[in-house]
Design an enzyme around this catalytic site. Structure first.
Site, short mmCIF file in Angstrom:
data_model
loop_
_atom_site.label_atom_id
_atom_site.label_comp_id
_atom_site.label_asym_id
_atom_site.label_seq_id
_atom_site.Cartn_x
_atom_site.Cartn_y
_atom_site.Cartn_z
CG ASP A 51 -1.71 -1.38 1.37
OD1 ASP A 51 -2.13 -1.78 0.38
OD2 ASP A 51 -1.93 -1.72 2.42
CD GLU A 52 4.64 -0.48 -0.31
OE1 GLU A 52 3.97 -0.79 -1.02
OE2 GLU A 52 5.20 -1.39 0.40
CE LYS A 85 2.71 -2.32 -4.50
NZ LYS A 85 2.59 -2.24 -2.96
N GLY A 86 0.52 2.29 -7.48
CA GLY A 86 -0.60 2.25 -8.27
C GLY A 86 -0.23 3.58 -8.97
CE LYS A 87 1.11 10.66 -7.94
NZ LYS A 87 0.91 11.91 -7.05
CB ALA A 89 -2.52 -6.71 -5.32
N GLY A 90 -4.33 -4.50 -4.42
CA GLY A 90 -5.54 -3.46 -4.69
C GLY A 90 -4.80 -2.05 -5.27
CG HIS A 91 -1.38 -2.03 -7.64
ND1 HIS A 91 -0.74 -2.78 -8.44
CD2 HIS A 91 -1.27 -2.34 -6.41
CE1 HIS A 91 0.08 -3.45 -7.73
NE2 HIS A 91 -0.01 -3.27 -6.36
CB THR A 92 -5.93 3.14 -5.76
OG1 THR A 92 -6.37 2.20 -4.79
CG2 THR A 92 -6.98 4.33 -5.73
NE ARG A 115 6.45 -31.58 -5.53
CZ ARG A 115 7.41 -32.14 -4.64
NH1 ARG A 115 8.42 -32.65 -5.58
NH2 ARG A 115 7.39 -32.15 -3.31
CD GLN A 118 0.54 -8.83 -2.43
OE1 GLN A 118 1.28 -9.34 -3.11
NE2 GLN A 118 -0.66 -8.69 -2.88
P1 IMP Z 1 -2.63 -12.79 1.96
O1 IMP Z 1 -1.85 -12.36 0.89
O2 IMP Z 1 -4.07 -12.65 1.56
O3 IMP Z 1 -2.46 -14.03 2.36
O4 IMP Z 1 -2.53 -11.87 3.41
C1 IMP Z 1 -1.27 -12.05 4.04
C2 IMP Z 1 -0.61 -10.74 4.58
O5 IMP Z 1 -0.51 -9.84 3.65
C3 IMP Z 1 -2.10 -9.94 5.46
O6 IMP Z 1 -1.34 -9.22 6.67
C4 IMP Z 1 -2.58 -8.79 4.56
O7 IMP Z 1 -3.06 -8.06 5.05
C5 IMP Z 1 -1.29 -8.56 3.71
N1 IMP Z 1 -1.58 -8.32 2.24
C6 IMP Z 1 -1.87 -9.04 1.36
N2 IMP Z 1 -2.10 -8.18 0.30
C7 IMP Z 1 -1.71 -6.93 0.57
C8 IMP Z 1 -1.70 -5.73 -0.17
O8 IMP Z 1 -1.86 -5.59 -1.36
N3 IMP Z 1 -1.49 -4.49 0.75
C9 IMP Z 1 -1.31 -4.72 1.85
N4 IMP Z 1 -1.32 -5.83 2.63
C10 IMP Z 1 -1.31 -6.92 1.97
#
Ligand code: IMP
Length: 424
Positions: A13-14, A16-18, A39-42, A143, A224
């Site tokens: 969530d740094e 990166k999307g921007k 992930a969620g890139h805004t 596997r 991430q």
């Molecule tokens: P998972 O990736 O759903 O297995 O979650 C493992 C950990 O990574 C948890 O603490 C999530 O909140 C964190 N996490 C996964 N994806 C993101 C992301 O895109 N941003 C921030 N934290 C993330």
């Protein structure tokens, strides 16, 4: 020639999307190399806000080719929803989206197991996004995974699904005491996904090699962050893939010899979603102030993000693990009103000082941050477009980060829109 890896240098969530949106203009191909729809890139684009979970954010740029690499895990349902969202917004992705035939598929049992495992862990839970990411990567390594190419071959898919589902149903019934899943139902649903995926599938390693030979510029879009990397992060409170720069190679089949630059994206402070140690986490009203000003709510789960001071211990470590040549410092404006700003330069634990990120979870959990305090600038920065025009104390803060991390800052972001970007 410039092939760039853009990597999150904190806990995700740094912003990166921007950054990807800005760099995509100068690139020909944008590649996702790990993670999935956790992930969620805004990205703000044409006065609209887009949140992309699985497709590289470069898809918003006409003419750019977007690749989902072999290191990504794909939930076809999430992909379908994202493609529909793009269509609704008249984003034409015809001939611009390529999916690796070696990427693994998230199956319905992965999502369920993710949820049941978290439930079983109780207080020791990871705080996952419950999207089935961890169980899918676990199956890949064990596997027991099903890849995109396996889905395209009906005989192979039937065989794999029967084999794996037998094991998963035993787990669901005997261990979790939950309902088992129907083979026929999954087969039918995934056969429909086969038609959805087929037009985009190819050997993307070969495509990327051809792109390189044609002097195309490739941007590797990390998801991430480094501290969530399964090898280098705050294990076990991590995601299940290599979110650091190394993942860009194994997750695409591209040689390290092809990479020209690695850029690290960091917020001017620190955030984290989910459980796990966070040494510089605010314990005062600053948590709410920064969360509100920075709109710190998860783009995928909506969960409030935990906030804290800039942690140079993790910063140093990120520079080292990723070989960062430059830094993009995001959301500087969120600190605009603070009278004093702190940087954590080390941790102290049992009489020992740690300048590099320790692997011992106990040291990270119970260590005390050693802070340097700097005066705030208490002036708005959102309208500033030139580095020289930044308030004196803001420049001091940025310089201090550069000095401690021994890495130059090339970009400073002072707001979410494209124009609110200072190129140093
Ligand atoms: P998972 O990736 O759903 O297995 O979650 C493992 C950990 O990574 C948890 O603490 C999530 O909140 C964190 N996490 C996964 N994806 C993101 C992301 O895109 N941003 C921030 N934290 C993330």
């Amino acid at each position: 020639m410039s092939n760039v890896i853009l990597v999150g240098a904190q806990w995700g969530d740094e912003g990166k999307g921007k950054m990807i949106d800005l760099l995509a203009r100068k690139s020909d191909v944008i590649v996702r190399y790990q993670g999935g729809n956790n992930a969620g890139h805004t990205v703000k684009f044409s006065n609209k806000t887009f949140i992309l979970h699985i497709i590289p954010s470069g898809i918003l740029h006409p003419g750019k080719v977007c690749v989902i690499g072999n290191g990504v895990v794909i939930d076809p349902k999430a992909l379908q929803e994202e493609l529909e969202m793009l269509r609704r917004n008249q984003i034409n992705f015809h001939n611009r989206l390529l999916i690796s035939e070696q990427a693994h598929l998230i199956m319905p049992y992965h999502r369920l197991i993710d949820e049941y495992l978290e439930r079983a862990k109780g207080k020791g839970k990871i705080g996952t996004t419950k999207k089935g990411i961890g169980p899918c990567y676990a199956d890949k390594v064990a596997r027991l995974g099903i890849r995109v190419i396996d889905l395209l071959n009906d005989r192979v898919f039937r065989q794999r699904l029967r084999l794996v589902l037998t094991e998963k149903n035993l787990l669901l019934k005997k261990i979790f005491r939950e309902q088992i899943l129907s083979y026929e139902k999954i087969y039918k649903t995934y056969t429909q996904y086969r038609s959805l995926l087929k037009p985009y599938v190819r050997n993307t390693s070969i495509y990327l090699d051809e792109a390189y030979r044609r002097h195309k510029k490739v941007l590797f879009e990390g998801a991430q962050g480094t501290l969530l990397d399964v090898d280098h992060g705050t294990y076990p409170y991590v995601t299940s893939s290599n979110a650091s720069a190394g993942g860009a190679l194994t997750g695409t089949g591209v040689s390290p010899a092809r990479i020209d630059r690695v850029i690290g994206v960091m917020k001017a402070y620190t955030t984290r979603v989910g459980e796990g140690p966070f040494p510089t986490e605010f314990t005062t009203s600053l948590m709410e102030i920064i969360r509100k000003k920075g709109e710190e709510y998860g783009a995928t789960t909506g969960r409030p993000r935990r906030c804290g001071w800039f942690d140079a211990v993790i910063g140093r470590y990120s520079v080292l693990v990723n070989g960062l040549g430059e830094l993009a410092i995001m959301k500087l404006d969120v600190l605009d009103e603070l009278p004093e700003i702190k940087i954590c330069v080390a941790y102290r634990y049992k009489g020992k000082t740690y300048e590099y990120f320790p692997s011992d979870i106990e040291v990270i959990e119970h260590g005390t941050p050693v802070y340097e305090a700097l005066p705030g600038w208490q002036t708005p920065t959102t309208h500033i477009r030139k580095y020289s025009a930044l308030p004196k104390n803001a420049k001091k803060y940025l310089k201090r980060i550069e000095t401690i991390l021994k890495t130059p800052i090339s970009v400073v972001s002072v707001g979410s829109s494209r124009v609110q970007t200072i190129f140093v």
